[in-house]
Design a protein around this motif. Structure first.
Motif, PDB file in Angstrom:
ATOM      1  N   GLY A 167       0.799  -1.228   0.000  1.00  0.00           N
ATOM      2  CA  GLY A 167       0.000   0.000   0.000  1.00  0.00           C
ATOM      3  C   GLY A 167       0.827   1.270   0.000  1.00  0.00           C
ATOM      4  O   GLY A 167       0.322   2.349   0.317  1.00  0.00           O
ATOM      5  N   LYS A 168       2.098   1.163  -0.382  1.00  0.00           N
ATOM      6  CA  LYS A 168       2.980   2.341  -0.349  1.00  0.00           C
ATOM      7  C   LYS A 168       2.432   3.476  -1.212  1.00  0.00           C
ATOM      8  O   LYS A 168       2.455   4.637  -0.815  1.00  0.00           O
ATOM      9  N   THR A 169       1.921   3.132  -2.389  1.00  0.00           N
ATOM     10  CA  THR A 169       1.419   4.175  -3.295  1.00  0.00           C
ATOM     11  C   THR A 169       0.132   4.796  -2.762  1.00  0.00           C
ATOM     12  O   THR A 169      -0.018   6.024  -2.747  1.00  0.00           O
ATOM     13  N   PHE A 176       9.780   5.565  -6.369  1.00  0.00           N
ATOM     14  CA  PHE A 176      11.051   5.161  -7.000  1.00  0.00           C
ATOM     15  C   PHE A 176      10.798   4.483  -8.357  1.00  0.00           C
ATOM     16  O   PHE A 176      11.513   4.733  -9.322  1.00  0.00           O
ATOM     17  N   ASP A 177       9.795   3.598  -8.401  1.00  0.00           N
ATOM     18  CA  ASP A 177       9.543   2.855  -9.653  1.00  0.00           C
ATOM     19  C   ASP A 177       9.178   3.802 -10.794  1.00  0.00           C
ATOM     20  O   ASP A 177       9.646   3.629 -11.927  1.00  0.00           O
ATOM     21  N   ASP A 178       8.347   4.796 -10.501  1.00  0.00           N
ATOM     22  CA  ASP A 178       7.971   5.765 -11.550  1.00  0.00           C
ATOM     23  C   ASP A 178       9.207   6.502 -12.045  1.00  0.00           C
ATOM     24  O   ASP A 178       9.362   6.748 -13.247  1.00  0.00           O
ATOM     25  N   PHE A 228      18.197  -3.364 -13.332  1.00  0.00           N
ATOM     26  CA  PHE A 228      17.126  -2.617 -12.668  1.00  0.00           C
ATOM     27  C   PHE A 228      17.596  -2.117 -11.306  1.00  0.00           C
ATOM     28  O   PHE A 228      17.353  -0.957 -10.934  1.00  0.00           O
ATOM     29  N   ARG A 229      18.275  -2.976 -10.544  1.00  0.00           N
ATOM     30  CA  ARG A 229      18.728  -2.584  -9.198  1.00  0.00           C
ATOM     31  C   ARG A 229      19.705  -1.408  -9.242  1.00  0.00           C
ATOM     32  O   ARG A 229      19.690  -0.554  -8.349  1.00  0.00           O
ATOM     33  N   GLU A 230      20.548  -1.379 -10.273  1.00  0.00           N
ATOM     34  CA  GLU A 230      21.491  -0.246 -10.402  1.00  0.00           C
ATOM     35  C   GLU A 230      20.726   1.054 -10.638  1.00  0.00           C
ATOM     36  O   GLU A 230      21.016   2.080 -10.037  1.00  0.00           O
ATOM     37  N   VAL A 235       2.026  -4.935 -13.117  1.00  0.00           N
ATOM     38  CA  VAL A 235       2.747  -6.214 -13.192  1.00  0.00           C
ATOM     39  C   VAL A 235       4.016  -6.145 -12.350  1.00  0.00           C
ATOM     40  O   VAL A 235       4.799  -5.205 -12.461  1.00  0.00           O
ATOM     41  N   ARG A 236       4.210  -7.140 -11.463  1.00  0.00           N
ATOM     42  CA  ARG A 236       5.443  -7.255 -10.687  1.00  0.00           C
ATOM     43  C   ARG A 236       6.205  -8.475 -11.210  1.00  0.00           C
ATOM     44  O   ARG A 236       5.815  -9.624 -10.924  1.00  0.00           O
ATOM     45  N   PRO A 237       7.319  -8.227 -11.924  1.00  0.00           N
ATOM     46  CA  PRO A 237       8.036  -9.360 -12.517  1.00  0.00           C
ATOM     47  C   PRO A 237       8.411 -10.431 -11.490  1.00  0.00           C
ATOM     48  O   PRO A 237       8.353 -11.628 -11.795  1.00  0.00           O
ATOM     49  N   VAL A 241      13.602 -12.842   3.451  1.00  0.00           N
ATOM     50  CA  VAL A 241      14.923 -12.262   3.199  1.00  0.00           C
ATOM     51  C   VAL A 241      14.965 -10.788   3.614  1.00  0.00           C
ATOM     52  O   VAL A 241      15.982 -10.298   4.102  1.00  0.00           O
ATOM     53  N   ARG A 242      13.857 -10.087   3.426  1.00  0.00           N
ATOM     54  CA  ARG A 242      13.858  -8.633   3.614  1.00  0.00           C
ATOM     55  C   ARG A 242      13.381  -8.157   4.972  1.00  0.00           C
ATOM     56  O   ARG A 242      13.599  -6.986   5.321  1.00  0.00           O
ATOM     57  N   ARG A 243      12.701  -9.010   5.697  1.00  0.00           N
ATOM     58  CA  ARG A 243      12.043  -8.572   6.941  1.00  0.00           C
ATOM     59  C   ARG A 243      12.984  -7.780   7.868  1.00  0.00           C
ATOM     60  O   ARG A 243      12.613  -6.739   8.399  1.00  0.00           O
TER      61      ARG A 243
HETATM   62  C1  S3P Z   1      10.040  -5.061  -6.520  1.00  0.00           C
HETATM   63  C2  S3P Z   1       8.999  -4.234  -6.193  1.00  0.00           C
HETATM   64  C3  S3P Z   1       8.360  -3.353  -7.177  1.00  0.00           C
HETATM   65  C4  S3P Z   1       9.348  -2.979  -8.283  1.00  0.00           C
HETATM   66  C5  S3P Z   1       9.934  -4.224  -8.889  1.00  0.00           C
HETATM   67  C6  S3P Z   1      10.663  -5.093  -7.871  1.00  0.00           C
HETATM   68  C7  S3P Z   1      10.626  -5.937  -5.451  1.00  0.00           C
HETATM   69  O1  S3P Z   1       7.933  -2.157  -6.516  1.00  0.00           O
HETATM   70  O2  S3P Z   1      10.371  -2.162  -7.789  1.00  0.00           O
HETATM   71  O3  S3P Z   1       8.883  -4.945  -9.513  1.00  0.00           O
HETATM   72  O4  S3P Z   1      11.772  -6.383  -5.602  1.00  0.00           O
HETATM   73  O5  S3P Z   1       9.941  -6.158  -4.430  1.00  0.00           O
HETATM   74  P1  S3P Z   1       6.634  -2.091  -5.559  1.00  0.00           P
HETATM   75  O6  S3P Z   1       7.058  -2.586  -4.209  1.00  0.00           O
HETATM   76  O7  S3P Z   1       6.321  -0.630  -5.540  1.00  0.00           O
HETATM   77  O8  S3P Z   1       5.580  -2.901  -6.174  1.00  0.00           O
END
Ligand code: S3P
Length: 199
Positions: free
Chosen positions: A35-37, A54-56, A78-80, A139-141, A158-160
């Motif tokens: 729900g960040k957005t 950040f994604d935008d 993408f990460r870079e 879409v979230r790859p 992994v992220r918690r």
């Molecule tokens: C990702 C989250 C996505 C986006 C990408 C990878 C992730 O952003 O950066 O698809 O690694 O969790 P949101 O968290 O805004 O959906």
């Protein structure tokens, strides 16, 4: 609301956490679908601050969508881009920022945030995150998987620890986006009040 033995009950951080200067930006972190957005957009309205995602910003800089970047260049690329864009956005003031779900995972990202950044982890269960994502059209790859719930569980495991380094933790399944935005706005306002008092 801070993560702890009894999540949801602890209080917001002291306004003094911003070291007397008041918070200048909010950074929302959390899993995809947290729900960040939605919260960030409303919080921006409440504070009169710009909301930036950040994604935008990555899509704008690359002239391509996130799925295209993942498909054509791979996740590492993408990460870079995400790191570059994130560093730029974190220089700005009077902004509400939403990081991508994976941004906090790189070492040092959360602990190195400036003290005038209020970081907020929007907690969501993997099941609820996938439900929300299915109901939306982004879409979230990383969740284009036969079993997205298991994948989301793995990502959260992994992220918690990184997400938990946020100053404030809010459970997004316990309140509406409006409630969450108001809680964060109140933390910002009380930090501003304490700055006024210390002048
Ligand atoms: C990702 C989250 C996505 C986006 C990408 C990878 C992730 O952003 O950066 O698809 O690694 O969790 P949101 O968290 O805004 O959906």
């Amino acid at each position: 609301m801070k993560e702890g033995p009894d999540p949801g009950s602890a209080s917001a951080p002291e306004a003094g956490d911003a070291r007397g200067g008041g918070y200048r930006r909010v950074l929302l972190v959390g899993l995809m679908g947290s729900g960040k957005t939605t919260v960030g957009t409303r919080l921006g309205e409440l504070l009169g601050w710009e909301f930036l995602d950040f994604d935008d910003a990555v899509e704008e800089a690359a002239g391509r969508t996130i799925p295209e970047i993942f498909r054509e260049d791979g996740e590492a690329s993408f990460r870079e881009m995400e790191a570059r864009v994130g560093a730029e956005l974190l220089e700005r003031s009077r902004v509400v920022l939403a990081s991508g779900g994976g941004w906090p995972a790189a070492p040092g990202r959360m602990v190195d945030l400036a003290p005038d950044t209020l970081s907020v982890w929007l907690r969501v269960s993997p099941e609820e995150a996938v439900r929300r994502i299915r109901a939306g059209d982004v879409v979230r790859p990383l969740l284009e998987d036969v079993d997205p719930v298991t994948r989301a569980r793995e990502l959260l495991a992994v992220r918690r620890g990184r997400y938990a380094e946020a100053r404030l933790t809010l459970d997004t399944e316990a309140g509406s986006a409006e409630d969450l935005a108001r809680t964060i706005a109140e933390t910002i306002h009380s930090s501003a009040r304490s700055r006024e008092r210390s002048r």
